[in-house]
Design a protein around this motif. Structure first.
Motif, PDB file in Angstrom:
ATOM      1  N   PHE A   1       0.955  -1.184   0.178  1.00  0.00           N
ATOM      2  CA  PHE A   1      -0.099   0.076   0.018  1.00  0.00           C
ATOM      3  C   PHE A   1       0.865   1.150   0.132  1.00  0.00           C
ATOM      4  CE2 PHE A   1       1.035  -0.469   4.457  1.00  0.00           C
ATOM      5  CZ  PHE A   1       1.012   0.654   4.961  1.00  0.00           C
ATOM      6  N   THR A   2       0.272   2.310  -0.325  1.00  0.00           N
ATOM      7  CA  THR A   2       1.163   3.627  -0.567  1.00  0.00           C
ATOM      8  C   THR A   2       0.409   4.742   0.234  1.00  0.00           C
ATOM      9  OG1 THR A   2      -0.335   4.158  -2.536  1.00  0.00           O
ATOM     10  CG2 THR A   2       1.812   3.032  -3.016  1.00  0.00           C
ATOM     11  N   GLY A   3      -0.542   4.618   0.875  1.00  0.00           N
ATOM     12  CA  GLY A   3      -1.269   5.829   1.672  1.00  0.00           C
ATOM     13  C   GLY A   3      -0.963   5.683   2.985  1.00  0.00           C
ATOM     14  N   GLU A   4      -1.576   6.480   3.895  1.00  0.00           N
ATOM     15  CA  GLU A   4      -1.086   6.535   5.297  1.00  0.00           C
ATOM     16  C   GLU A   4      -1.613   5.097   5.897  1.00  0.00           C
ATOM     17  OE1 GLU A   4      -2.065   9.108   9.337  1.00  0.00           O
ATOM     18  OE2 GLU A   4      -3.118   9.583   7.406  1.00  0.00           O
ATOM     19  N   TRP A   5      -2.711   4.781   5.505  1.00  0.00           N
ATOM     20  CA  TRP A   5      -3.388   3.490   5.941  1.00  0.00           C
ATOM     21  C   TRP A   5      -3.784   2.602   4.843  1.00  0.00           C
ATOM     22  CZ3 TRP A   5      -3.276   2.957  11.279  1.00  0.00           C
ATOM     23  CH2 TRP A   5      -3.377   4.075  12.070  1.00  0.00           C
ATOM     24  N   PRO A   6      -3.292   1.393   4.789  1.00  0.00           N
ATOM     25  CA  PRO A   6      -3.994   0.452   3.762  1.00  0.00           C
ATOM     26  C   PRO A   6      -5.441   0.560   3.689  1.00  0.00           C
ATOM     27  CG  PRO A   6      -3.177  -0.984   5.779  1.00  0.00           C
ATOM     28  CD  PRO A   6      -2.901   0.567   6.071  1.00  0.00           C
ATOM     29  N   THR A   7      -6.019   0.060   2.289  1.00  0.00           N
ATOM     30  CA  THR A   7      -7.364  -0.024   2.623  1.00  0.00           C
ATOM     31  C   THR A   7      -7.535  -1.516   3.058  1.00  0.00           C
ATOM     32  OG1 THR A   7      -7.261  -1.596   0.093  1.00  0.00           O
ATOM     33  CG2 THR A   7      -7.553   0.945   0.095  1.00  0.00           C
ATOM     34  N   LEU A   8      -8.983  -1.897   3.356  1.00  0.00           N
ATOM     35  CA  LEU A   8      -9.181  -3.020   3.891  1.00  0.00           C
ATOM     36  C   LEU A   8      -8.866  -4.273   2.912  1.00  0.00           C
ATOM     37  CD1 LEU A   8     -12.996  -2.163   5.077  1.00  0.00           C
ATOM     38  CD2 LEU A   8     -11.265  -3.083   6.682  1.00  0.00           C
ATOM     39  N   PRO A   9      -8.996  -4.345   1.724  1.00  0.00           N
ATOM     40  CA  PRO A   9      -8.298  -5.499   0.857  1.00  0.00           C
ATOM     41  C   PRO A   9      -6.726  -5.589   1.229  1.00  0.00           C
ATOM     42  CG  PRO A   9      -9.894  -4.242  -0.325  1.00  0.00           C
ATOM     43  CD  PRO A   9      -9.825  -3.418   0.912  1.00  0.00           C
ATOM     44  N   GLU A  10      -5.969  -4.341   1.159  1.00  0.00           N
ATOM     45  CA  GLU A  10      -4.885  -4.409   1.557  1.00  0.00           C
ATOM     46  C   GLU A  10      -4.430  -4.923   2.965  1.00  0.00           C
ATOM     47  OE1 GLU A  10      -3.661  -0.594  -1.521  1.00  0.00           O
ATOM     48  OE2 GLU A  10      -4.185  -0.214   0.397  1.00  0.00           O
ATOM     49  N   MET A  11      -4.749  -4.529   3.692  1.00  0.00           N
ATOM     50  CA  MET A  11      -4.907  -5.007   5.135  1.00  0.00           C
ATOM     51  C   MET A  11      -5.029  -6.666   5.062  1.00  0.00           C
ATOM     52  SD  MET A  11      -7.098  -4.076   8.498  1.00  0.00           S
ATOM     53  CE  MET A  11      -8.414  -5.600   8.419  1.00  0.00           C
TER      54      MET A  11
END
Length: 579
Positions: free
Chosen positions: A20-30
């Protein structure tokens, strides 16, 4: 007390810039990160004729297959997919597959009437609607714009595990994924008739709240969460389902609130994390205490003494001797494997909170709203305060009290990454709940202490103003009855007009007596013979509770009701029916 800075999400840095590239992952990335870490561990479990468990690897395979099928069948980024059914692995897989397809999930209360569900579907306009077996036929028969699928293997052609894409890899590679700021879910909180109010929650809202909440509570891959309350509700969805999959823990899906089944699943599932609402914990405790009382006054007196000692040791030293002292009691109640119990969805009486801790259960309270993803306060196990619904999470969020009175009580307001994007297609309603400088107004009245712990009083709209100008919060009075749940199944406190000229309010209690009380009095509900003894018993309880209340809080009118009032998913009375 010094705040201890902890970062339970520090491990994410190993995947930052790659997964992931943001501050937080998305739910699928998590979820993908968790599968990399704990792929062979149990993920989703259900007890049917036998125990059925999916590992994280197996769950991800099913999620990706269904996501690819959805994509091949026209679901694209930002589209809506609705899901409504009993708690199950199929529900969870459908939820995650929707997100993997870049779409927005619409979880709907399965307990609603068919026409109410139809109203929510019209408001959210999904491309697909996955529904459980009891309602499947009805929704298939409707002429609607959404395609109806099934969460049950009894409908094999529409069952999520059977939906196979033509080209799995090609479909997955062509999905446009959602980003951190994109919508993940729309949660309908009310308005099932008329105009529904849908809370828009982003991936950032849900993932940040999931990890930030772990600042006050450590959870592990070895934990086993029990999804007993309906999973469509934000409390269970985040605090059980999403929390579990963020750390690689197991989720056991409970499909029924029947006590015998619940106790069996608690025992056989070796549950370590039990999240519930006050009504559930009151009923469990009533059963435990009845078992102790049945052993006679001498044993009961000894047990109460040991419980007091246990609690004192726990508060002074932080050690938990009750787990060993009361192991036999907890084992009989199927609670011996519990590591932590959390009550949410409404304030729990401090007296109930204390008894669980006396018995050796690390029992804590939390607080939140659907609009805040939902967790914004949680009692740390090692520093709990029995009168508080928890400590909020500085510096990761802010909380303040708007227009506090002389006691520091005012409306609770929140800022942070977990606060919703707004209400779906309702800009005016959205603007109404935010201050000009961006604070979300919860509608709850409370106060904060100097250690960031929140103490709730009640809902602002439920507040009663007495003749003497005192503010009375119905929830505080109702909480005083929580140890009497064997006798009173439901109590709702409201104001009534005592004097039309001065418009002063008195305090009325609407009481629905419990079956146990009628059984003890040897009378049948609704018969003339039951009226006097039930009235006398209820009046006696009200008198006892009144003695512990401030004079201005005391109940002056008691009304016995023939039927219980309608309740929400989290077992709170819908006050619109009682005003």
């Amino acid at each position: 007390m010094k705040l201890i800075e902890r970062s339970p999400w520090a491990f994410l840095d190993s995947w930052r810039g790659k997964t992931f590239t943001g501050e937080w992952p998305t739910l699928p990335e998590m979820f993908s990160i968790t599968v990399e870490r704990y792929g062979s561990r149990p993920c989703f479990t259900v007890f049917e004729s036998e125990r059925i468990t999916l590992t994280y690897n197996e769950a991800l395979a099913k999620v990706k297959t269904l996501a690819a099928w959805l994509h091949e069948n026209g679901v694209k980024k930002g589209d809506h997919v609705a899901v409504s059914g009993k708690n199950s692995p199929e529900w969870a897989v459908t939820y995650l597959a929707t997100l993997y397809a870049g779409a927005v999930v619409i979880p709907i209360d399965y307990g609603l009437h068919d026409h109410e569900i139809e109203n929510l579907l019209k408001a959210s306009d999904p491309a697909y609607f996955f529904v459980d077996e009891e309602k499947h036929e009805h929704f298939v028969s409707l002429k609607s714009s959404w395609k109806v699928m099934s969460l049950s293997k009894k409908d094999p052609g529409a069952y999520p595990y059977n939906l196979q894409p033509k080209n799995l890899e090609a479909a997955l590679s062509s999905i446009v994924p959602a980003g951190e700021e994109d919508l993940a879910a729309i949660m309908f909180t009310s308005g099932t008739t008329g105009t529904p109010k849908g809370v828009m929650l982003t991936h950032r809202n849900l993932v940040s709240d999931c990890y930030i909440a772990q600042s006050n509570l450590s959870i592990y891959a070895t934990d086993v969460f029990y999804a007993l309350l309906p999973i469509h509700h934000s409390y269970t969805m985040l605090a059980v389902f999403i929390e579990a999959i963020s750390v690689g823990a197991e989720v056991v899906f409970g499909k029924s609130m029947a006590v015998s089944r619940m106790l069996k699943e608690l025992r056989e599932g070796k549950i370590t994390m039990l999240l519930g609402v006050p009504l559930l914990f009151n009923k469990l405790l009533a059963g435990i205490m009845k078992g102790i009382k049945d052993k006679g006054p001498v044993v009961y007196g000894l047990m109460k003494f040991l419980m007091g000692v246990s609690y004192l040791v726990k508060k002074i030293t932080g050690k938990n001797p009750g787990k060993k002292i009361f192991h036999a009691v907890l084992d009989k109640a199927s609670l011996a494997t519990l590591r932590i119990a959390i009550s949410g969805g409404g304030p729990l009486a401090a007296s109930v909170f204390r008894v669980y801790n006396e018995l050796g259960i690390d029992f804590i309270q939390g607080y939140g709203l659907t609009e805040t993803s939902p967790i914004v306060a949680l009692n740390p196990v090692e520093n709990f305060k029995i009168d508080s619904v928890g400590r909020y999470f500085p510096p990761h969020m802010e909380m303040k009290i708007l227009d506090p009175d002389e006691n520091g009580v005012g409306e609770v307001a929140i800022k942070g990454p977990m606060v919703m994007k707004g209400y779906y297609k309702m800009p005016e309603a959205t603007a109404d709940v935010f201050t000009d400088d961006g604070w979300f107004k919860t509608g709850d009245l409370g106060r904060l202490d100097d250690e960031h712990y929140l103490y709730l009083c009640g809902r602002a709209k439920n507040m009663i103003v007495t003749e003497g100008g005192k503010n009375v919060y119905p929830e505080e009075i109702e909480n005083a009855f929580q140890l009497y749940y064997n006798d009173i199944e439901q109590i709702t406190v409201r104001g009534y007009l005592m004097d039309a000229e001065t418009k002063s309010e008195g305090i009325e209690a609407l009481v629905y007596p419990a079956d146990d009380l009628l059984k003890r009095l040897n009378v049948m509900r609704g018969t003339p013979e039951a009226e006097d003894p039930v009235r006398t018993a209820v009046d006696d309880i009200v008198e006892r509770v009144n003695k512990g209340l401030q004079p201005y809080q005391r109940i002056s009118k008691t009304t016995l009701i023939p039927e219980p009032l309608e309740m929400t998913t989290t077992r709170k009375v819908k006050r619109a029916y009682s005003n």
